[in-house]
Write an enzyme that holds these catalytic residues in place. Sequence first.
Site, PDB file in Angstrom:
ATOM      1  N   GLY A  98     -16.027   7.233   6.404  1.00  0.00           N
ATOM      2  CA  GLY A  98     -15.508   6.396   7.483  1.00  0.00           C
ATOM      3  C   GLY A  98     -14.747   5.213   6.913  1.00  0.00           C
ATOM      4  N   GLU A 106     -10.938   7.584   3.980  1.00  0.00           N
ATOM      5  CA  GLU A 106     -11.601   8.163   2.811  1.00  0.00           C
ATOM      6  C   GLU A 106     -12.136   9.550   3.157  1.00  0.00           C
ATOM      7  OE1 GLU A 106     -11.778   7.052  -0.164  1.00  0.00           O
ATOM      8  OE2 GLU A 106     -13.520   7.921  -1.142  1.00  0.00           O
ATOM      9  N   LYS A 143      -5.474  -6.960  -2.737  1.00  0.00           N
ATOM     10  CA  LYS A 143      -4.668  -6.161  -3.660  1.00  0.00           C
ATOM     11  C   LYS A 143      -5.248  -6.373  -5.037  1.00  0.00           C
ATOM     12  CE  LYS A 143      -1.414  -3.340  -4.649  1.00  0.00           C
ATOM     13  NZ  LYS A 143      -1.310  -2.014  -4.035  1.00  0.00           N
ATOM     14  N   SER A 170       0.852  -1.185   0.000  1.00  0.00           N
ATOM     15  CA  SER A 170       0.000   0.000   0.000  1.00  0.00           C
ATOM     16  C   SER A 170       0.883   1.228   0.000  1.00  0.00           C
ATOM     17  CB  SER A 170      -0.915  -0.009   1.232  1.00  0.00           C
ATOM     18  OG  SER A 170      -1.624   1.206   1.337  1.00  0.00           O
ATOM     19  N   ARG A 204      -5.412   9.568   4.295  1.00  0.00           N
ATOM     20  CA  ARG A 204      -4.462   8.662   4.958  1.00  0.00           C
ATOM     21  C   ARG A 204      -3.746   9.370   6.100  1.00  0.00           C
ATOM     22  NH1 ARG A 204      -3.289   6.197  -0.180  1.00  0.00           N
ATOM     23  NH2 ARG A 204      -1.836   7.872  -0.648  1.00  0.00           N
ATOM     24  N   PRO A 254     -18.916   3.196   5.690  1.00  0.00           N
ATOM     25  CA  PRO A 254     -19.801   4.267   5.240  1.00  0.00           C
ATOM     26  C   PRO A 254     -19.003   5.430   4.664  1.00  0.00           C
ATOM     27  CG  PRO A 254     -19.583   4.315   7.615  1.00  0.00           C
ATOM     28  CD  PRO A 254     -18.868   3.080   7.151  1.00  0.00           C
ATOM     29  N   SER A 303      -6.741  -2.283  -1.972  1.00  0.00           N
ATOM     30  CA  SER A 303      -5.675  -1.390  -2.423  1.00  0.00           C
ATOM     31  C   SER A 303      -5.326  -1.754  -3.852  1.00  0.00           C
ATOM     32  CB  SER A 303      -4.447  -1.550  -1.510  1.00  0.00           C
ATOM     33  OG  SER A 303      -3.374  -0.764  -1.956  1.00  0.00           O
ATOM     34  N   SER A 304      -5.414  -0.788  -4.759  1.00  0.00           N
ATOM     35  CA  SER A 304      -5.130  -1.072  -6.171  1.00  0.00           C
ATOM     36  C   SER A 304      -3.704  -0.671  -6.526  1.00  0.00           C
ATOM     37  CB  SER A 304      -6.131  -0.333  -7.073  1.00  0.00           C
ATOM     38  OG  SER A 304      -6.206   1.034  -6.739  1.00  0.00           O
ATOM     39  N   SER A 321      -4.726   2.524   4.651  1.00  0.00           N
ATOM     40  CA  SER A 321      -4.857   2.519   3.197  1.00  0.00           C
ATOM     41  C   SER A 321      -5.925   3.518   2.781  1.00  0.00           C
ATOM     42  CB  SER A 321      -5.232   1.105   2.723  1.00  0.00           C
ATOM     43  OG  SER A 321      -5.525   1.089   1.350  1.00  0.00           O
TER      44      SER A 321
END
Length: 357
Positions: A346, A289, A155, A79, A316, A343, A225-226, A335
């Site tokens: 969150g 987020e 991932k 990440s 982050r 939500p 995580s992309s 991440s």
Amino acid sequence: MPIAKVTRISASAPDDVAGLETAIARGDIRPEGILAIFGKTEGNGCVNDFSRGFAAQSLGAMLERHVGAAAREVCLVMSGGTEGGLSPHWLVLERGEGMAEPGPALAIGRAHTAALAPEHLGRMGQVEQVADAVRRAMAAADIADPHAVHFVQVKCPLLTAARIGAAQARGASVATTDTLKSMGLSRAASALGIALALGEVAHGDLADAAIGTDAGLWSGRASCSSGIELMGHEVVVLGMSPVWSGRLAIAHGVMADAIDVAPVKAALAALGLSPDGAGDQIVVLAKAEASRSGAIRGRRHTMLDDSDISATRHARAFVGGVLAGLVGHTELYVSGGAEHQGPDGGGPVALIAPRPL
């Protein structure tokens, strides 16, 4: 009986495997028992963050020296992004055998998927593929009850110009031609795959159009995580199983917003710990987020309006600071990008710690 072990190791750079090598040489880690390594690397966490691939390559080469071709089965979930005070580090997840404290105890399962065709990214094809992998990872962890799963780390891939071009050359369409947006869509579809496998959403409520748009659909145990370094998925399930033994346990909570520490305190209490007594022994896995509303508890934030730094990087750093202040250290696996992972604004938080004697 299987016994789980989780070792946190500081990293001075994406290719710093010296700490892991030392732990192996001391006998603290058995390389043949390693199921997965989670890593926080100091890149930007965006499409061009090659610190993730650099770290995965370095760790893979080191493991291959110890276990040969079996190294390719280890899930290397990197990440990118250690904004604010987050510290780069590795989390080594290991399976051993023996007799220890009777279960239920922390259980670890993993699964890999085949490469995902670019045209399926961000669509139901990716949802179904991830859901299947989660079920296989649960079986590998001897977890039969989805409620016993506390965290699922995936991932997942992203789209590049070359991958988009390859799909279009075959006459296929892709969900987006914006490579940065493809990261969010991939995380979103992966999270809904986790939610589907764990029974948090119904299959009939899912459709391509809901992916990345319907904030009412989410998992309280998903972390996705992309990255550019793969085209398939690496899936790691963490939960409690009566088949496993040992002192380690896992609990989780879902933050309703970026400063909601009450669920994290409740997870600490479930482990028999208090924030004052948590300290360095706690392993923290979290999603962050920026809320789409542009506000946190009615007060405006500007994370979505910054043209220089992406909102995921702001989130982050912010959530990392909140959680670090609670547990007392900065080696946290936080991440960014929490589409359908908790939500709006969150996100899920899981804690791993030895149960008090």
